[in-house]
Design an enzyme around this catalytic site. Structure first.
Site, PDB file in Angstrom:
ATOM      1  N   GLY A 267       0.808  -1.223   0.000  1.00 41.03           N
ATOM      2  CA  GLY A 267       0.000   0.000   0.000  1.00 41.03           C
ATOM      3  C   GLY A 267       0.838   1.268   0.000  1.00 41.03           C
ATOM      4  N   ARG A 268       1.832   1.330   0.874  1.00 40.19           N
ATOM      5  CA  ARG A 268       2.617   2.572   0.998  1.00 40.19           C
ATOM      6  C   ARG A 268       3.643   2.745  -0.123  1.00 40.19           C
ATOM      7  NH1 ARG A 268       3.045  -0.923   5.018  1.00 40.19           N
ATOM      8  NH2 ARG A 268       4.982  -2.019   5.445  1.00 40.19           N
ATOM      9  N   GLU A 353       5.480   2.844   9.141  1.00 38.59           N
ATOM     10  CA  GLU A 353       4.703   1.621   8.931  1.00 38.59           C
ATOM     11  C   GLU A 353       5.626   0.501   8.435  1.00 38.59           C
ATOM     12  OE1 GLU A 353       0.452   2.066   7.677  1.00 38.59           O
ATOM     13  OE2 GLU A 353       1.083   0.847   5.989  1.00 38.59           O
TER      14      GLU A 353
HETATM   15  O1  F6P Z   1      -2.873   2.514   6.699  1.00 35.98           O
HETATM   16  C1  F6P Z   1      -2.793   1.169   6.921  1.00 35.98           C
HETATM   17  C2  F6P Z   1      -3.033   0.365   5.714  1.00 35.98           C
HETATM   18  O2  F6P Z   1      -3.085  -0.987   6.043  1.00 35.98           O
HETATM   19  C3  F6P Z   1      -1.986   0.642   4.659  1.00 35.98           C
HETATM   20  O3  F6P Z   1      -0.962  -0.242   4.677  1.00 35.98           O
HETATM   21  C4  F6P Z   1      -2.799   0.668   3.413  1.00 35.98           C
HETATM   22  O4  F6P Z   1      -2.127   1.422   2.474  1.00 35.98           O
HETATM   23  C5  F6P Z   1      -4.060   1.323   3.895  1.00 35.98           C
HETATM   24  O5  F6P Z   1      -4.258   0.737   5.157  1.00 35.98           O
HETATM   25  C6  F6P Z   1      -5.263   1.184   3.060  1.00 35.98           C
HETATM   26  O6  F6P Z   1      -5.614  -0.145   2.795  1.00 35.98           O
HETATM   27  P1  F6P Z   1      -6.501  -0.462   1.548  1.00 35.98           P
HETATM   28  O7  F6P Z   1      -5.813   0.060   0.350  1.00 35.98           O
HETATM   29  O8  F6P Z   1      -6.649  -1.951   1.520  1.00 35.98           O
HETATM   30  O9  F6P Z   1      -7.824   0.213   1.757  1.00 35.98           O
END
Ligand code: F6P
Length: 546
Positions: A267-268, A353
């Protein structure tokens, strides 16, 4: 216990840290006038000066040795080769494939992921062009004017940070608004500004299960249907970015309106994927591609530069040095460029994170501090807020100062004034102001001896505060790509050196589940769960008084 502390270089660095803690950066500069030449590096578009870090030549050599003894080159090869280095989720970590402009094949489970990457990029290109050109029509036949991007964490911070950074290059084709908070105020304020007939919603969620994003997305659909009155029209106004086709279908978004990503995109680290769609919509696909190109340049540098020239690796080594050896527990990110005002928030997620972990690859507790607390804001605003503490507080906060040669918009002498602050602050943090200087200054101002004695301790600045200075040519699309990729590889190297798994986020996953049980207590009659007296008292207070 981590075996890192047993490495010869780790032990040499422990000894060196004791010795260097007795040194002052100012004397290191006085003793060696070549510090800037020795401890600065350049790649196209960027000067990286780490000469104001509390290191000497021997320490730098040992830091490079540490990277060698941690098998960093082998780990780097595994990253680029698509090996499953996310060991707790058994996944490859391939954000580099998303910007692999050389298009060399990269295999995961026997499949060349470049085919998928290229076809998704093509889909983004076609779609963003269709929307921007006015060919994509809403339910009343009007072109899109506003994009509302709904997502949180990695599905929000990257695109929003880049949108802010590059808004100077946007034309007036589309407005982009971001909604990440489940606090309904944010969504309501955005919806107040847009019109259902001309708004396109991009729902970005890798999992398509994140409660905040799903809640916002559902409220957006309700708002839209209030006007459109026909569920069939959702297809013209809602697209999704996700790995989870089952959930996007269940939500009512047809497959052709789903842009996909893969489990090997964290995600990040995902702004290079279709998560970057709002960027392409806002700036045009060519600018999005320029961001990928900038990042690719840094990928090549990271792959090919020797360790002692390798900027992201040096960034990681300095962070480990400051945090795990010198014991400085936080790090400030201080952009002297308004365009980068969201960079500290973006890097908070990127670094904390990723490396906010406490066990080694083998699950043993690490005996050192891993990631420092990352924080910051634009340097000038920080100067008038927290810099007092940076200069004279009894905590030492190493800081990254980031500026550019050319401003995005030249306004009279503003940029020279901005940069004079940039130079002055790092110089002052390094050199400080000693007793002799304070005495001379106060007596030149005609103060009495008694007055000088009284003021002296308050006016001494110890200095010896380490900083790194980065100067970009200009904050354009390529530069933003380069800068983010530098920090991404820094994070990777830091994780390897600290021996923590940078690519999972079990602590966040815990948080994702925690609220749902309490939500039932707040929204359904007769549901109660056992809590400690504080939590029970707070919930009762809220329910009685809401
Ligand atoms: O912020 C925490 C997290 O788990 C990130 O790692 C991720 O980018 C975000 O939540 C959003 O998750 P998703 O894209 O599945 O909605």
């Amino acid at each position: 216990m981590s075996c890192r502390t047993q490495l010869p270089s780790w032990q040499a660095l422990t000894t060196a840290s004791e010795q260097l803690k007795t040194q002052h950066l100012k004397s290191l500069f006085e003793q060696d006038v070549t510090r800037f030449e020795q401890f600065s590096r350049q790649i196209p578009g960027l000067l990286f000066d780490f000469s104001k870090q509390l290191i000497d030549t021997d320490t730098f050599t040992q830091l490079v040795k540490l990277a060698e003894e941690c098998d960093l080159a082998q780990w780097r090869d595994k990253l680029f080769a698509g090996e499953k280095i996310n060991i707790t989720e058994d996944r490859a970590v391939l954000h580099v494939a998303l910007r692999n402009r050389g298009n060399t094949p990269i295999y995961v489970d026997g499949e060349n992921v470049m085919d998928q990457v290229n076809s998704e990029l093509e889909k983004m290109k076609v779609f963003s062009h269709k929307v921007r050109s006015g060919d994509w029509l809403g339910y009343t036949g009007k072109a899109v004017k506003d994009v509302v991007a709904i997502g949180v964490g990695g599905s929000n911070l990257g695109p929003q940070m880049v949108t802010e950074a590059l808004s100077a290059y946007a034309d007036d084709t589309l407005n982009v608004h971001y909604v990440s908070n489940v606090d309904g105020v944010q969504l309501a304020q955005v919806l107040d500004k847009v019109c259902p007939e001309t708004t396109l919603f991009v729902i970005s969620s890798k999992t398509f299960t994140t409660s905040e994003t799903m809640t916002n997305a559902r409220s957006a659909v309700t708002w839209f249907l209030n006007a459109a009155q026909n569920e069939a029209e959702i297809a013209k106004h809602f697209v999704a970015v996700s790995t989870n086709l089952e959930k996007t279908r269940a939500f009512g978004i047809s497959d052709e309106n789903v842009f996909t990503m893969w489990d090997w995109v964290g995600g990040r680290f995902s702004l290079w994927s279709a998560i970057g769609l709002p960027i392409a919509l806002y700036l045009g696909y060519d600018k999005f591609e320029a961001i990928l190109e900038g990042a690719y340049e840094v990928d090549e540098h990271f792959k090919n530069a020797s360790f002692d020239q390798n900027i992201p690796l040096i960034m990681a080594l300095l962070s480990v040095w400051n945090t795990s050896f010198l014991g400085y527990q936080s790090q400030a990110i201080l952009p002297y460029d308004q365009a980068l005002h969201m960079l500290p928030a973006y890097l908070q997620q990127g670094e904390m994170e990723s490396n906010g972990k406490h066990v080694t690859f083998a699950g043993q507790t690490v005996p050192y501090t891993t990631v420092p607390l990352i924080w910051g804001m634009t340097g000038i605003n920080g100067q008038h807020a927290f810099y007092q503490c940076l200069h004279q507080g009894n905590v030492i906060v190493p800081a990254d100062f980031i500026a550019s040669l050319k401003p995005q918009r030249d306004v009279a002498k503003h940029h020279d004034i901005l940069l004079s602050n940039f130079f002055a602050q790092t110089e002052a943090l390094m050199a400080g102001v000693n007793e002799q200087q304070v005495r001379a200054d106060l007596s030149a101002k005609g103060k009495s001896e008694a007055e000088i004695e009284r003021l002296l301790p308050h006016k001494i600045h110890e200095g010896n505060r380490p900083t790194t200075s980065m100067i970009l040519d200009e904050v354009d699309a390529k530069a933003v790509g380069r800068l983010i990729a530098l920090y991404e590889h820094k994070i990777f190297c830091q994780g390897i050196i600290l021996e923590v798994c940078s690519f999972d986020q079990w602590g966040v996953e815990l948080g994702k589940g925690l609220a749902s049980a309490i939500e039932a207590e707040l929204t359904q009659d007769g549901v109660t769960h056992p809590h400690d007296s504080s939590t029970a008292g707070l919930i009762a207070y809220y329910k009685q008084n809401r």
